[in-house]
Design an enzyme around this catalytic site. Structure first.
Site, PDB file in Angstrom:
ATOM      1  N   HIS A 181      -1.845  -8.993   1.604  1.00 51.22           N
ATOM      2  CA  HIS A 181      -1.554  -7.739   2.318  1.00 51.22           C
ATOM      3  C   HIS A 181      -2.687  -7.491   3.327  1.00 51.22           C
ATOM      4  O   HIS A 181      -2.993  -8.355   4.124  1.00 51.22           O
ATOM      5  CB  HIS A 181      -1.373  -6.630   1.277  1.00 51.22           C
ATOM      6  CG  HIS A 181      -0.823  -5.332   1.788  1.00 51.22           C
ATOM      7  ND1 HIS A 181      -0.111  -5.209   2.954  1.00 51.22           N
ATOM      8  CD2 HIS A 181      -0.886  -4.061   1.273  1.00 51.22           C
ATOM      9  CE1 HIS A 181       0.245  -3.944   3.151  1.00 51.22           C
ATOM     10  NE2 HIS A 181      -0.226  -3.237   2.145  1.00 51.22           N
TER      11      HIS A 181
ATOM     12  N   SER B 113       0.829  -1.218   0.000  1.00 54.72           N
ATOM     13  CA  SER B 113       0.000   0.000   0.000  1.00 54.72           C
ATOM     14  C   SER B 113       0.863   1.267   0.000  1.00 54.72           C
ATOM     15  O   SER B 113       0.582   2.216  -0.760  1.00 54.72           O
ATOM     16  CB  SER B 113      -0.973   0.002   1.181  1.00 54.72           C
ATOM     17  OG  SER B 113      -0.309  -0.333   2.385  1.00 54.72           O
TER      18      SER B 113
ATOM     19  N   ASP C 299      -2.265  -8.795  11.384  1.00 57.26           N
ATOM     20  CA  ASP C 299      -3.616  -9.224  10.996  1.00 57.26           C
ATOM     21  C   ASP C 299      -4.134 -10.412  11.801  1.00 57.26           C
ATOM     22  O   ASP C 299      -5.329 -10.696  11.795  1.00 57.26           O
ATOM     23  CB  ASP C 299      -3.649  -9.568   9.503  1.00 57.26           C
ATOM     24  CG  ASP C 299      -3.355  -8.353   8.649  1.00 57.26           C
ATOM     25  OD1 ASP C 299      -3.827  -7.270   9.012  1.00 57.26           O
ATOM     26  OD2 ASP C 299      -2.641  -8.480   7.646  1.00 57.26           O
TER      27      ASP C 299
ATOM     28  N   ARG D 273       2.979  -5.152  16.607  1.00 57.64           N
ATOM     29  CA  ARG D 273       1.590  -4.682  16.479  1.00 57.64           C
ATOM     30  C   ARG D 273       0.633  -5.785  16.934  1.00 57.64           C
ATOM     31  O   ARG D 273      -0.443  -5.533  17.456  1.00 57.64           O
ATOM     32  CB  ARG D 273       1.299  -4.276  15.023  1.00 57.64           C
ATOM     33  CG  ARG D 273       2.197  -3.160  14.514  1.00 57.64           C
ATOM     34  CD  ARG D 273       2.032  -2.920  13.026  1.00 57.64           C
ATOM     35  NE  ARG D 273       2.393  -4.075  12.237  1.00 57.64           N
ATOM     36  CZ  ARG D 273       2.285  -4.159  10.921  1.00 57.64           C
ATOM     37  NH1 ARG D 273       1.801  -3.124  10.240  1.00 57.64           N
ATOM     38  NH2 ARG D 273       2.637  -5.242  10.266  1.00 57.64           N
TER      39      ARG D 273
ATOM     40  N   HIS E  32       5.866 -12.978   7.214  1.00 60.33           N
ATOM     41  CA  HIS E  32       6.088 -11.580   6.837  1.00 60.33           C
ATOM     42  C   HIS E  32       7.272 -11.463   5.900  1.00 60.33           C
ATOM     43  O   HIS E  32       8.223 -12.238   5.990  1.00 60.33           O
ATOM     44  CB  HIS E  32       6.329 -10.698   8.075  1.00 60.33           C
ATOM     45  CG  HIS E  32       6.071  -9.268   7.811  1.00 60.33           C
ATOM     46  ND1 HIS E  32       7.047  -8.420   7.309  1.00 60.33           N
ATOM     47  CD2 HIS E  32       4.944  -8.527   7.922  1.00 60.33           C
ATOM     48  CE1 HIS E  32       6.520  -7.229   7.155  1.00 60.33           C
ATOM     49  NE2 HIS E  32       5.244  -7.251   7.508  1.00 60.33           N
TER      50      HIS E  32
HETATM   51  N1  NMX Z   1       1.309 -19.916   5.348  1.00 56.78           N
HETATM   52  C1  NMX Z   1       1.778 -20.804   4.442  1.00 56.78           C
HETATM   53  N2  NMX Z   1       2.833 -20.587   3.655  1.00 56.78           N
HETATM   54  C2  NMX Z   1       3.479 -19.419   3.838  1.00 56.78           C
HETATM   55  C3  NMX Z   1       3.097 -18.473   4.794  1.00 56.78           C
HETATM   56  C4  NMX Z   1       1.952 -18.758   5.547  1.00 56.78           C
HETATM   57  N3  NMX Z   1       1.457 -17.874   6.445  1.00 56.78           N
HETATM   58  N4  NMX Z   1       3.945 -17.432   4.730  1.00 56.78           N
HETATM   59  C5  NMX Z   1       4.827 -17.709   3.758  1.00 56.78           C
HETATM   60  N5  NMX Z   1       4.540 -18.914   3.224  1.00 56.78           N
HETATM   61  C6  NMX Z   1       5.202 -19.552   2.086  1.00 56.78           C
HETATM   62  C7  NMX Z   1       5.108 -18.630   0.872  1.00 56.78           C
HETATM   63  O1  NMX Z   1       3.836 -18.761   0.241  1.00 56.78           O
HETATM   64  C8  NMX Z   1       6.259 -19.126   0.033  1.00 56.78           C
HETATM   65  O2  NMX Z   1       5.858 -20.325  -0.582  1.00 56.78           O
HETATM   66  P1  NMX Z   1       6.371 -20.692  -2.077  1.00 56.78           P
HETATM   67  O3  NMX Z   1       7.839 -20.855  -1.922  1.00 56.78           O
HETATM   68  O4  NMX Z   1       5.630 -21.949  -2.383  1.00 56.78           O
HETATM   69  O5  NMX Z   1       5.983 -19.547  -2.942  1.00 56.78           O
HETATM   70  C9  NMX Z   1       7.304 -19.478   1.084  1.00 56.78           C
HETATM   71  O6  NMX Z   1       6.586 -19.658   2.325  1.00 56.78           O
HETATM   72  C10 NMX Z   1       8.346 -18.383   1.294  1.00 56.78           C
HETATM   73  O7  NMX Z   1       7.664 -17.160   1.570  1.00 56.78           O
HETATM   74  P2  NMX Z   1       8.338 -16.049   2.522  1.00 56.78           P
HETATM   75  O8  NMX Z   1       9.598 -15.621   1.858  1.00 56.78           O
HETATM   76  O9  NMX Z   1       8.424 -16.541   3.917  1.00 56.78           O
HETATM   77  O10 NMX Z   1       7.245 -14.900   2.520  1.00 56.78           O
HETATM   78  P3  NMX Z   1       7.030 -13.737   1.455  1.00 56.78           P
HETATM   79  O11 NMX Z   1       7.933 -12.620   1.812  1.00 56.78           O
HETATM   80  O12 NMX Z   1       7.098 -14.245   0.075  1.00 56.78           O
HETATM   81  O13 NMX Z   1       5.510 -13.328   1.735  1.00 56.78           O
HETATM   82  C11 NMX Z   1       3.625 -12.896   3.138  1.00 56.78           C
HETATM   83  C12 NMX Z   1       5.127 -12.651   2.931  1.00 56.78           C
HETATM   84  C13 NMX Z   1       3.131 -12.003   4.278  1.00 56.78           C
HETATM   85  C14 NMX Z   1       2.874 -12.502   1.874  1.00 56.78           C
HETATM   86  C15 NMX Z   1       3.404 -14.397   3.481  1.00 56.78           C
HETATM   87  O14 NMX Z   1       4.052 -14.710   4.680  1.00 56.78           O
HETATM   88  C16 NMX Z   1       1.945 -14.782   3.564  1.00 56.78           C
HETATM   89  O15 NMX Z   1       1.339 -15.113   2.524  1.00 56.78           O
HETATM   90  N6  NMX Z   1       1.328 -14.752   4.787  1.00 56.78           N
HETATM   91  C17 NMX Z   1      -0.080 -15.002   4.917  1.00 56.78           C
HETATM   92  C18 NMX Z   1      -0.900 -13.793   4.501  1.00 56.78           C
HETATM   93  C19 NMX Z   1      -0.759 -12.660   5.491  1.00 56.78           C
HETATM   94  O16 NMX Z   1      -0.853 -12.843   6.685  1.00 56.78           O
HETATM   95  N7  NMX Z   1      -0.558 -11.445   4.962  1.00 56.78           N
HETATM   96  C20 NMX Z   1      -0.534 -10.236   5.812  1.00 56.78           C
HETATM   97  C21 NMX Z   1       0.824  -9.565   5.873  1.00 56.78           C
HETATM   98  C22 NMX Z   1       0.744  -8.353   6.761  1.00 56.78           C
HETATM   99  N8  NMX Z   1      -0.100  -7.298   6.174  1.00 56.78           N
HETATM  100  O17 NMX Z   1      -1.000  -6.833   6.797  1.00 56.78           O
HETATM  101  O18 NMX Z   1       0.091  -6.888   5.038  1.00 56.78           O
HETATM  102  C1  MLT Z   2       2.161  -3.841   6.444  1.00 56.92           C
HETATM  103  O1  MLT Z   2       1.770  -3.365   7.505  1.00 56.92           O
HETATM  104  O2  MLT Z   2       2.228  -3.156   5.414  1.00 56.92           O
HETATM  105  C2  MLT Z   2       2.445  -5.296   6.379  1.00 56.92           C
HETATM  106  O3  MLT Z   2       2.949  -5.781   7.581  1.00 56.92           O
HETATM  107  C3  MLT Z   2       3.202  -5.739   5.152  1.00 56.92           C
HETATM  108  C4  MLT Z   2       4.615  -5.291   5.025  1.00 56.92           C
HETATM  109  O4  MLT Z   2       5.178  -4.552   5.802  1.00 56.92           O
HETATM  110  O5  MLT Z   2       5.224  -5.757   4.039  1.00 56.92           O
END
Ligand code: NMX
Ligand code: MLT
Length: 437
Positions: free
Chosen positions: A271, A241, A375, A327, A318
């Site tokens: 996100h 964002s 979240d 948070r 994350h």
């Molecule tokens: N559950 C299952 N698999 C996960 C999760 C999770 N919570 N988090 C990461 N992974 C997987 C990810 O999909 C990736 O798989 P692949 O290699 O098959 O593509 C692998 O682990 C490596 O990912 P990371 O490097 O640890 O994480 P990345 O930086 O790519 O993504 C998020 C960060 C936040 C997108 C990821 O952790 C996620 O999808 N979390 C769940 C959704 C979430 O809670 N999002 C909110 C973030 C905060 N916000 O408010 O924005």
């Molecule tokens: C955020 O607050 O924007 C989320 O934790 C995602 C991020 O920092 O990448």
């Protein structure tokens, strides 16, 4: 007493030579290299954004203008009768880096009040949308609809663009947006979920308190709103964002275009929408158990089922953090100190997920960070207070996130950050670079 804008002008004048000197005298200094994995994998860890408004340390979590979350809550002037600060004081601090006095805070409170009326044409836009439109699409549409009022764009079209002073127009647009986002969110909420009945603003309340009042919430929820908006405000510049808002603003698009785009990014399930997903997941799970809190074994199985079906565990993991999000901790502490919430079944389930999910994710072996993010905890508080429409949760996030995004683009203009335009390469070029052709 100088106004917020006057203080900001002084800060900007003091800061500009630092940026100018860095670019002119040290512009060639390297901050790092970019790997193929980073080019394909979302630029993770590439240092190419600059902000002084917040900084995210992977192990410590966020600091706003150098302050941790507890330090921020402690330092800022509190709303009378409340443990939480004015959101308006936090805005002052994000913009200037200074903790405002009560008087300076009340000046912002008053300024936002003057700007807060939602124009009828915005209401008309919202009412013209299908009632089942997602609240985030309504929120985004309402923001972009107000673009016609942009001081920045009007002055630009009139040939009055000036690189040194154009931040002032951005500041005007940002302030108007900040003042209206709460009332717009409240309108969407009442239109969609409360029989289209609306509650006028209370001129005696601060921004957070007024939001609680306008959605028809209790006295206690006023602190929830203040806490929630501040906690969700900023997470340095690279999150979707903030980065989207910055990117769009870099084309000299105004704050309305830029923040509407930022909101569209926030609406993605990886996100901000994860807060909706967390509640959907936990509610579905509890419904399957007839409202009972599960056993740890039952929960572990449900988490594995989610992972094995190829879905992520929402609220965990994350891109930058490598520990529990402070948070999350701040909201958890709020739950623990709030009678009723502490023993609330949904909070017990969320706490049990906190005990079980990191182990499951570690065993799964993919996520680099197995710990909860913001979240994972936010929806349970909303649910407890009766805001059970989880589709709406990301709008709450979006009202808070505006504080960071809009403060950042005001400074972007002040420091003359360039139009963003990274260079792309082809897959063949990557293969050449890797020596595999
Ligand atoms: N559950 C299952 N698999 C996960 C999760 C999770 N919570 N988090 C990461 N992974 C997987 C990810 O999909 C990736 O798989 P692949 O290699 O098959 O593509 C692998 O682990 C490596 O990912 P990371 O490097 O640890 O994480 P990345 O930086 O790519 O993504 C998020 C960060 C936040 C997108 C990821 O952790 C996620 O999808 N979390 C769940 C959704 C979430 O809670 N999002 C909110 C973030 C905060 N916000 O408010 O924005
Ligand atoms: C955020 O607050 O924007 C989320 O934790 C995602 C991020 O920092 O990448």
């Amino acid at each position: 007493m100088s106004t917020l804008k006057e203080t900001l002008r002084k800060k900007i004048d003091e800061h500009r030579p630092r940026t100018t000197r860095l670019v002119k005298e040290h512009g060639d200094v390297k901050l790092g290299d970019v790997t193929i994995a980073q080019a394909i994998g979302g630029a993770r860890g590439v240092k190419c954004l600059v902000t002084d408004i917040s900084y995210l340390d992977p192990m410590e979590g966020i600091r706003f203008r150098g302050k941790t979350i507890p330090e921020t809550f402690e330092a800022l002037p509190k709303v009378p009768g409340s443990d939480y600060p004015y959101v308006e004081a936090f805005w002052y601090m994000l913009l200037t880096g200074d903790v405002p006095t009560k008087e300076q805070t009340l000046e912002v409170v008053e300024d936002w009040k003057q700007r807060s009326e939602v124009p009828q044409y915005v209401i008309d836009v919202l009412r013209a949308m299908p009632r089942d439109a997602h609240p985030m699409s309504m929120f985004s549409a309402a923001i972009v609809a107000m673009q016609r009022e942009s001081v920045f764009s009007k002055n630009y079209a009139a040939g009055k663009f000036n690189k040194m002073t154009c931040w002032e127009d951005m500041y005007e647009d940002a302030s108007t947006l900040m003042a209206r986002l709460g009332p717009i969110g409240a309108y969407i909420y009442r239109m969609k979920y409360k029989g289209d009945t609306h509650i006028p603003a209370d001129p005696n309340l601060d921004m957070g308190g007024n939001f609680a009042h306008m959605i028809g919430q209790s006295e206690d929820y006023k602190d929830v709103a203040r806490m929630y908006f501040i906690l969700h405000s900023d997470h340095e510049s690279g999150n979707v964002s903030a980065h989207t808002t910055h990117l769009v603003a870099s084309a000299l698009s105004d704050a309305y275009y830029a923040y509407s785009a930022g909101i569209n990014g926030l609406a993605g399930p990886l996100h901000g929408l994860a807060n909706e997903e967390v509640l959907r997941w936990t509610q579905n799970f509890m419904n399957q158990l007839g409202g009972e809190v599960p056993t740890k074994e039952g929960l572990e199985k449900a988490l594995w089922d989610t992972l094995n079906s190829g879905q992520v565990i929402p609220g965990y993991g994350h891109a930058v953090l490598r520990k529990t999000d402070p948070r999350y901790t701040s909201q958890r502490e709020f739950c623990l100190k709030t009678p009723g919430l502490k023993d609330y079944p949904l909070f017990k389930l969320v706490s049990m997920i906190f005990e079980v999910a990191p182990g499951v994710l570690q065993e799964h072996g993919k996520a680099k960070n197995p710990w909860p993010n913001v979240d994972a905890q936010s929806g349970v508080i909303q649910w407890y207070y009766g805001v059970t429409q989880y589709e709406f949760y990301t709008v709450l996030f979006g009202i808070g996130r505006a504080l960071g995004c809009l403060a950042n683009i005001t400074w972007d203009r002040a420091l003359g950050y360039g139009i963003e335009r990274p260079k792309s390469v082809t897959t063949s070029m990557l293969e050449d670079a890797a020596g595999i052709k």
